[in-house]
Design an enzyme around this catalytic site. Structure first.
Site, PDB file in Angstrom:
ATOM      1  N   ARG A   1       3.582 -16.166  -1.212  1.00 14.19           N
ATOM      2  CA  ARG A   1       2.283 -16.866  -1.237  1.00 14.19           C
ATOM      3  C   ARG A   1       2.491 -18.325  -1.685  1.00 14.19           C
ATOM      4  NH1 ARG A   1       1.247 -12.597   0.797  1.00 14.19           N
ATOM      5  NH2 ARG A   1       0.033 -10.881  -0.038  1.00 14.19           N
TER       6      ARG A   1
ATOM      7  N   GLU B   1      -4.616   4.297  -3.471  1.00 19.93           N
ATOM      8  CA  GLU B   1      -4.632   3.373  -2.328  1.00 19.93           C
ATOM      9  C   GLU B   1      -3.745   3.904  -1.195  1.00 19.93           C
ATOM     10  OE1 GLU B   1      -3.229  -0.606  -3.119  1.00 19.93           O
ATOM     11  OE2 GLU B   1      -3.799  -1.313  -1.144  1.00 19.93           O
TER      12      GLU B   1
ATOM     13  N   LYS C   1      -9.124   3.205  -2.806  1.00 14.37           N
ATOM     14  CA  LYS C   1      -8.929   1.873  -2.223  1.00 14.37           C
ATOM     15  C   LYS C   1      -8.308   2.056  -0.840  1.00 14.37           C
ATOM     16  CE  LYS C   1      -6.552  -2.515  -2.961  1.00 14.37           C
ATOM     17  NZ  LYS C   1      -6.358  -3.598  -3.899  1.00 14.37           N
TER      18      LYS C   1
ATOM     19  N   SER D   1      -8.001  -5.789   1.751  1.00 14.55           N
ATOM     20  CA  SER D   1      -8.293  -6.647   2.913  1.00 14.55           C
ATOM     21  C   SER D   1      -7.179  -6.566   3.958  1.00 14.55           C
ATOM     22  CB  SER D   1      -8.588  -8.083   2.499  1.00 14.55           C
ATOM     23  OG  SER D   1      -7.526  -8.688   1.809  1.00 14.55           O
ATOM     24  N   GLY D   2      -5.958  -6.305   3.550  1.00 19.07           N
ATOM     25  CA  GLY D   2      -4.901  -5.922   4.492  1.00 19.07           C
ATOM     26  C   GLY D   2      -4.492  -6.948   5.535  1.00 19.07           C
ATOM     27  N   GLY D   3      -4.859  -8.215   5.335  1.00 25.97           N
ATOM     28  CA  GLY D   3      -4.489  -9.220   6.331  1.00 25.97           C
ATOM     29  C   GLY D   3      -5.663  -9.676   7.179  1.00 25.97           C
TER      30      GLY D   3
HETATM   31  P1  13P Z   1      -4.957  -7.371   0.181  1.00 27.68           P
HETATM   32  O1  13P Z   1      -6.446  -7.389   0.000  1.00 27.68           O
HETATM   33  O2  13P Z   1      -4.340  -8.726   0.301  1.00 27.68           O
HETATM   34  O3  13P Z   1      -4.532  -6.380   1.236  1.00 27.68           O
HETATM   35  O4  13P Z   1      -4.351  -6.838  -1.193  1.00 27.68           O
HETATM   36  C1  13P Z   1      -4.930  -5.774  -1.803  1.00 27.68           C
HETATM   37  C2  13P Z   1      -3.908  -4.986  -2.505  1.00 27.68           C
HETATM   38  O5  13P Z   1      -3.975  -4.816  -3.701  1.00 27.68           O
HETATM   39  C3  13P Z   1      -2.830  -4.385  -1.719  1.00 27.68           C
HETATM   40  O6  13P Z   1      -2.190  -3.407  -2.481  1.00 27.68           O
END
Ligand code: 13P
Length: 337
Positions: A33, A176, A218, A260-262
């Protein structure tokens, strides 16, 4: 804040449209990042960046929990205040990522998330430091003949074993199961992989006697693959995601907070808003975004102290937009203000 039971902690995090700021990037991920803005990923730079995020005005009222990485939960702000205290002063609960990342399954391209070894001792330390919830991320890939049931079941069993240990230590587990967006697959392929993952997850959680009322899910949204030619629109994503969740997630779960996953910032907000506008949801449906909350703030910061306020404004704006989306009250015109 006096929150005594797992149920109270979980309910607080997602109360009144609040969601979660995922700031638990591992050092290598944080490095990526920072590379994108030309900043070196040193311990102090990571601290300064996160301190700036946690002190943003828009944390208050919009963010109910922050997920931290091991390094961050131990850090103090520049003035010596523990970062955990800054988070709590903003009305958010500190959480901690506790998995140890991905290991390949045999010589396949699939992975299982590891970290159960020594987890009990680590959890005791984090609970003593003030963590109120935890996160463990399982990764499921869609591709030729995958995900395999073996991969799904191994990951969901680990999630259930983790969740039980976390609750035994008095914290709320976030589970998650992330079906990755990577690839050219259709939204229906994503639906199928998400459904199989959720079915296996809840079978294992219930077999382990995990208290579902003291757990937060999640998940990914049900979307087209990121490189698919045909991209499903906002309404289709919302409808298919909600349909998949209604069929596979028990009503006793207090909250679903998406990753959000991208997805772009705006897509992540628009999808969440469309789901909440559909109505008929059995749980709070909110956000636990990393990139979709931080991307604009990171870009504005560029590692320069003089950019602090515009960066904080960017985070505050996204936090508010997502809180509104969690209540079905977002509108794209709010993005221009
Ligand atoms: P993103 O929302 O960037 O996918 O990250 C969330 C997260 O904690 C992934 O493990």
């Amino acid at each position: 804040m006096s929150l005594n039971t797992l149920e109270e902690i979980a309910a607080y995090i997602v109360s009144e449209g609040k969601g979660i700021l995922a700031a638990d990037e591992s050092n290598p991920t944080c490095g990526k990042r920072f590379d994108s803005i030309g900043v070196e990923s040193t311990e102090n730079n990571r601290r300064d960046y996160r301190e700036m995020l946690f002190r943003s005005k828009g944390m208050k009222g919009n963010i109910g929990g922050v997920i931290l990485f091991d390094e961050t939960i131990r850090q103090n702000a520049k003035d010596g205040t523990p970062l955990i205290n800054i988070i709590e002063d903003q009305g958010a609960l500190p959480g901690i990522k506790v998995d140890k990342g991905l290991q390949p399954i045999g010589d396949s391209e699939e992975t299982v998330t590891v970290g159960l070894e020594g987890l009990d001792e680590r959890l005791k330390e984090y609970a003593a430091m003030g963590a109120k919830f935890t996160k463990w991320r399982a990764v499921i890939k869609i591709g030729d003949g995958i995900p395999s049931q073996e991969c799904i079941d191994a990951n969901m069993k680990a999630l259930a074993d983790y969740a039980k240990l976390v609750q035994d230590n008095g914290m709320v587990p976030m589970v998650e199961p992330e079906v990755l967006m990577d690839g050219g697959h259709s939204i229906d392929d994503c639906y199928e992989a998400t459904e199989r993952s959720l079915q296996s997850l809840f079978t294992h959680l219930i077999a382990n006697e995990v208290n579902i009322k003291g757990t937060i899910l999640k998940p990914n949204m049900v979307t087209s693959g990121s490189t698919a030619e045909k991209q499903a629109g906002v309404q289709e994503v919302a409808e298919k995601t909600v349909d998949c969740l209604l069929k596979n997630v028990p009503a006793s779960l207090p909250g679903i907070t998406f990753l959000s996953g991208g997805q772009s910032d705006i897509h992540a907000t628009a999808h969440l808003d469309a789901m909440n506008k559909l109505g008929g949801l059995l749980w709070k449906v909110s956000f636990s975004y990393g990139r979709a909350l931080q991307a604009a703030a990171l870009k504005a910061w560029k590692g320069k102290p003089e950019n602090m306020f515009i960066s904080q404004d960017a985070l505050s704006h996204r936090a508010l937009m997502n809180k509104l989306a969690s209540q079905g009250e977002w509108d794209s015109s709010l993005e221009d203000q």
